[in-house]
Write a protein that holds these residues in place. Structure first.
Motif, PDB file in Angstrom:
ATOM      1  N   LEU B 420       0.836  -1.214   0.000  1.00  0.00           N
ATOM      2  CA  LEU B 420       0.000   0.000   0.000  1.00  0.00           C
ATOM      3  C   LEU B 420       0.865   1.256   0.000  1.00  0.00           C
ATOM      4  O   LEU B 420       0.527   2.270  -0.593  1.00  0.00           O
ATOM      5  N   LYS B 508      -8.846   7.373   1.006  1.00  0.00           N
ATOM      6  CA  LYS B 508      -8.741   6.417  -0.092  1.00  0.00           C
ATOM      7  C   LYS B 508      -7.871   5.214   0.300  1.00  0.00           C
ATOM      8  O   LYS B 508      -8.214   4.067   0.013  1.00  0.00           O
ATOM      9  N   GLN B 509      -6.778   5.507   0.992  1.00  0.00           N
ATOM     10  CA  GLN B 509      -5.907   4.401   1.428  1.00  0.00           C
ATOM     11  C   GLN B 509      -6.619   3.482   2.413  1.00  0.00           C
ATOM     12  O   GLN B 509      -6.449   2.264   2.378  1.00  0.00           O
ATOM     13  N   ASN B 512      -8.715   1.374   0.326  1.00  0.00           N
ATOM     14  CA  ASN B 512      -7.891   0.391  -0.381  1.00  0.00           C
ATOM     15  C   ASN B 512      -7.541  -0.772   0.548  1.00  0.00           C
ATOM     16  O   ASN B 512      -7.612  -1.940   0.166  1.00  0.00           O
ATOM     17  N   THR B 515     -10.494  -2.982   1.321  1.00  0.00           N
ATOM     18  CA  THR B 515     -10.885  -3.739   0.128  1.00  0.00           C
ATOM     19  C   THR B 515     -10.005  -4.973  -0.018  1.00  0.00           C
ATOM     20  O   THR B 515     -10.499  -6.096  -0.210  1.00  0.00           O
ATOM     21  N   ILE B 639      -6.002  -3.342  -8.998  1.00  0.00           N
ATOM     22  CA  ILE B 639      -5.342  -2.656  -7.893  1.00  0.00           C
ATOM     23  C   ILE B 639      -4.198  -1.822  -8.458  1.00  0.00           C
ATOM     24  O   ILE B 639      -3.249  -2.360  -9.040  1.00  0.00           O
ATOM     25  N   MET B 641      -1.557   0.706  -7.125  1.00  0.00           N
ATOM     26  CA  MET B 641      -0.918   1.425  -6.025  1.00  0.00           C
ATOM     27  C   MET B 641       0.177   2.373  -6.551  1.00  0.00           C
ATOM     28  O   MET B 641       0.969   2.894  -5.788  1.00  0.00           O
ATOM     29  N   THR B 665     -12.373   3.100  -5.316  1.00  0.00           N
ATOM     30  CA  THR B 665     -11.901   3.890  -4.169  1.00  0.00           C
ATOM     31  C   THR B 665     -11.401   5.259  -4.605  1.00  0.00           C
ATOM     32  O   THR B 665     -11.228   6.146  -3.769  1.00  0.00           O
ATOM     33  N   ARG B 693      -3.303   5.232  -6.987  1.00  0.00           N
ATOM     34  CA  ARG B 693      -3.560   4.620  -5.668  1.00  0.00           C
ATOM     35  C   ARG B 693      -5.042   4.337  -5.441  1.00  0.00           C
ATOM     36  O   ARG B 693      -5.647   4.823  -4.494  1.00  0.00           O
ATOM     37  N   SER B 694      -5.612   3.575  -6.337  1.00  0.00           N
ATOM     38  CA  SER B 694      -7.041   3.252  -6.230  1.00  0.00           C
ATOM     39  C   SER B 694      -7.274   1.789  -6.587  1.00  0.00           C
ATOM     40  O   SER B 694      -6.419   1.153  -7.215  1.00  0.00           O
ATOM     41  N   ILE B 695      -8.429   1.343  -6.201  1.00  0.00           N
ATOM     42  CA  ILE B 695      -8.853  -0.004  -6.574  1.00  0.00           C
ATOM     43  C   ILE B 695     -10.242   0.096  -7.195  1.00  0.00           C
ATOM     44  O   ILE B 695     -11.108   0.802  -6.658  1.00  0.00           O
TER      45      ILE B 695
END
Lengths: 113, 701
Positions: B420, B508-509, B512, B515, B639, B641, B665, B693-695
């Motif tokens: 992450l 958001k993290q 993530n 999730t 994913i 990152m 996210t 940095r999203s899923i």
């Protein structure tokens, strides 16, 4: 602990005065049990009972179960907030219904007929 | 019918007694009185010391006549005891020679190791009377709770979603709005909330009686009192912490805790206890006499050849777990909690200590762990090990399991955190972790792995993305305590900020992280409060902080509603997809016609397993035949990152199915997570664009 019993028609109003704990539990049990016969109806007036310990609650539970077995009926009345909370918190509140005053309890019992 | 053994045979200063029964140990209410039974191998004599509740001086000291001793057990039945209004202890005489391991002192009044209730700390934080020689006082209780048909829930391990909480921390903060903050009963008030969140198991930090005043001192930094807040230091193993009960002042903590468990069960929530058998509150050579040291030091503790305490626990002493006496005590204890409290499972703190022999060396087949794995009463209990200790033993993946033990997967926590944070070298390990860690548990299956990213020990989830460094100054150890390797990142500012962009990144993290956790095979565990972004202000070791650092701030539930909603819907999503909760490491082609688990890069079906990358996608294909679902289920998570946007080519679905968006996210609510009925069909079925940095989570319909 002092125990006073009054008859309201065929309903027995039992007033417990003082602390209901391990030192008085046997006395209460011995005094109340003889009143429990077929279809007997009991109201406990707890207005002057400020403290019910774990042993006291267990006596109430035993009385409730005994009443149930003879198709009797019992309720509590006049509980202080503290005692009511303790019963609720420790899981004893389901054993006997509770009413704010003795009169409410009597009315309920009579209507229940 | 009257028993013939219910009559006294002896009298001591007017108190009627007779020889008791050796078993069970402890104080047991029997017709006519109370049976006392206590073990000591090396004591030469023993006295029973009886007190009226709260009184400093005993009203009776009754020596056990030698004829009452059976083997190494002192027994006595005492008649006509008002069991509710007394406290008792023992005094034992015997050799005093610490070099040889003997610490007998006939003046010390000792707690019964089997005490079912313990007085002395009935109200949390109330200053004890330090002049009282008997601080932790054994009490007698009746185990006759009216369970009304309840028993442990026996939810399948694979279906658990664990919520780790501190009894006091959960509701002590004024914002929790309960009548009796910080107590067992207050947890009952939170049951509707826990149900809404969707968890089905609450794991409580230690609830065995401990002394919150152990090592207590005033912090030089804050001026506040530092407490033994977490409670990883048992005074007695059979008694619940009285100070956690609203009714503790009336000695009714036993019923209060049982009632809580009954209510949780009624609402489909299991209870796991965090149990600490690696050491006791007696500390090292300088610690107090509470019980074990004065009853049989040599039996209860691991001692060096010179008679010092081994310190594999990091807490001064080490319980001699594989001594047959101590082993039986631990068994008795767990059976008691399972049978009398209906506890659903146990998490063993520093469990690797339980695998050390009487000299401290690790064993291949530790008898205690084997006995627990095969015990009849514990037969359906969850057994979870923290598979390491402070003496350097690290057994994640190799803890002796007998098919029964699961482990806190510390690797999971570290690997997910590093990924992450942006470490692409982790991707190979991420693949293992999401699959349930087959590299660690190949012969045990994914349910051996308790997956977590945060727990009580370390940063909260929000702090993980708000602080680069730990901030433990308030602990009074010059910020030296607590872990240094946190793999945390603050996004450019240390601590809380008004910067909108940074706050969005942090939220958001958090999404993530949850999730990935809830998509992973294995058992997810969530730290209480993470679901609304709770903070400990950067403290990653709040063991001594009985204040707003540790107490969950429920006001954040309002300001971080979107985090709560996201958690809730992710939990729901997991529950609807059995392929995520598989009990085997199945990845090959199944009845859906697809591989059960497949890995993809920015190109579908093309992932370079040797690469260092921050873009990876996973597809789960749950065959309807394999998992008993109405239809084949397809889940795809892209994913990203990386700090830039990337497109992911989507795997083709079977004829008639299309990809729909469950979560993204990278979006703000309500577009971060859609309700089951509102999943939007993707306009482009060939590719999704995933922002930095999203899923993006998809399902097929």
């Amino acid at each position: 602990m002092e125990i006073k019993v009054n008859n309201q028609d065929d309903i027995k109003v039992i007033k417990l005065i003082g602390d209901f704990d391990g030192s008085s539990a046997n006395k209460v049990e011995d005094n109340i049990m003889p009143y429990i016969e077929n279809h007997s109806r009991l109201i406990f007036d707890m207005g002057e009972c400020e403290y019910v310990s774990s042993a006291g609650l267990r006596v109430l539970l035993i009385i409730a179960k005994k009443l149930k077995s003879v198709e009797g009926f019992g309720v509590l009345s006049n509980l202080s907030e503290e005692v009511q909370d303790v019963m609720e918190i420790t899981g004893f509140s389901h054993i006997l219904n509770s009413y704010d005053t003795v009169n409410e309890a009597i009315n309920y019992m009579k209507k229940g007929e | 019918m009257l028993r013939v053994d219910t009559y006294p045979t002896h009298e001591h200063n007017g108190i009627k007694i007779r020889r008791g029964k050796a078993l069970p140990f402890g104080a047991t209410i029997v017709p006519g009185g109370v049976n006392f039974s206590v073990f000591s191998k090396h004591a030469t004599s023993c006295e029973l010391v009886l007190f009226k509740k709260h009184e400093k001086n005993p009203f009776a000291i009754i020596p056990f006549p030698d004829e009452f001793r059976i083997g190494n057990v002192f027994t006595m039945m005492v008649f006509d005891i008002d069991y509710e209004n007394i406290e008792y202890g023992y005094r034992m005489d015997g050799p005093y020679n610490p070099r040889e391991g003997f610490w007998f002192d006939k003046e010390e009044i000792l707690l019964d190791p089997y005490a079912k209730a313990i007085g002395g700390r009935e109200v949390w934080g109330k200053d004890p009377d330090w002049d009282d020689k008997f601080q932790h006082r054994s009490r007698i209780i009746f185990d006759d709770f009216d369970w009304q048909g309840d028993r442990p829930l026996e939810i399948d391990m694979k279906d658990l979603v664990i919520y780790e909480a501190h009894v006091r921390g959960l509701t002590k903060h004024p914002s929790s709005e309960v009548k009796y903050p910080g107590t067992f009963t207050a947890i009952r008030d939170k049951i509707p909330y826990l149900k809404e969140l969707g968890i089905n198991c609450i794991e409580l930090l230690p609830v065995f009686e401990f002394d919150e005043f152990e090592h207590s001192k005033i912090s030089k930094v804050t001026g506040e009192r530092l407490m033994n807040y977490w409670g990883y230091s048992a005074v007695g193993f059979f008694a619940p912490k009285a100070g956690y009960a609203a009714t503790g002042k009336y000695g009714m903590e036993v019923d209060e805790l049982k009632n809580l468990i009954k209510e949780l069960h009624k609402n489909g929530i299991e209870v796991i206890l965090d149990v600490v058998f690696n050491h006791t509150a007696e500390g090292n050579e300088k610690g107090p006499y509470i019980s074990y040291r004065g009853i049989d030091n040599k039996t209860y503790y691991l001692l060096t050849p010179q008679g010092y305490y081994y310190n594999f626990s990091g807490c001064g002493n080490t319980l001699n777990c594989n001594n047959p006496i101590v082993r039986n005590m631990i068994l008795d204890c767990l059976r008691y909690w399972a049978a009398e409290y209906h506890i659903d499972g146990f998490r063993f703190d520093l469990a690797s200590i339980l695998s050390r022999d009487q000299k401290g060396a690790p064993m291949v087949n530790p008898p205690l762990l084997e006995a627990l794995a095969h015990d009849p009463v514990l037969g359906k209990c969850k057994l979870i090990a923290e598979a390491w200790d402070a003496g350097g033993l690290y057994q994640v993946g190799s803890f002796p399991a007998w098919g029964r033990w699961a482990e806190w997967n510390g690797q999971y926590r570290d690997d997910i955190r590093r990924f992450l944070k942006g470490n692409g070298d982790m991707v190979g390990r991420i693949i293992q972790r999401v699959q349930g860690s087959p590299d660690l548990y190949s012969d045990r299956g994914p349910t051996a792995s308790i997956n977590f990213i945060t727990c009580h020990d370390g940063f909260t989830l929000m702090d993980l993305f708000s602080y680069n460094r730990k901030h433990n100054d308030a602990n009074g150890e010059n910020n030296r305590d607590g872990a240094d390797e946190n793999y945390s990142w603050n996004f450019g500012y240390e601590g809380p900020t008004d910067d909108y962009g940074i706050n969005r990144e942090r939220i958001k993290q958090v999404k993530n992280a949850i999730t990935i956790l809830l998509l992973s095979r294995g058992i997810p565990m969530i730290l209480a409060g993470d679901e609304f972004g709770n903070t400990q202000f950067g403290n990653n070791n709040a063991y001594c902080q009985d204040n707003e650092i540790s107490w969950l701030n429920w006001e954040l539930l309002e300001s971080n509603q979107e985090i709560f909603d996201y958690f809730k819907k992710m939990i729901e999503f997991r529950k609807k997809h059995p392929v995520l909760r598989a009990e085997q490491f199945k990845t090959a082609y199944n009845s859906s016609g697809y591989p059960e688990v497949s890995w993809h890069g920015q190109e579908a079906w093309n992932f370079d397993f040797g690469a260092s990358t921050l873009t990876v996608a996973v597809m789960f294909a749950g065959g309807a035949e394999d998992y008993g679902t109405e239809d084949d289920q397809f889940i795809y998570a892209a994913i990203n990152m990386h700090w830039e946007l990337h497109g992911f080519e989507l795997p083709e679905l079977p004829e008639g199915k299309d990809w729909h968006v469950v979560a993204n996210t990278g979006m703000i609510p309500p577009e971060d997570m859609w309700d089951e009925n509102n999943h939007k069909k993707l306009a482009d079925q060939n590719e999704v664009l995933v922002t930095a940095r999203s899923i993006i989570l998809l399902t097929a319909k």
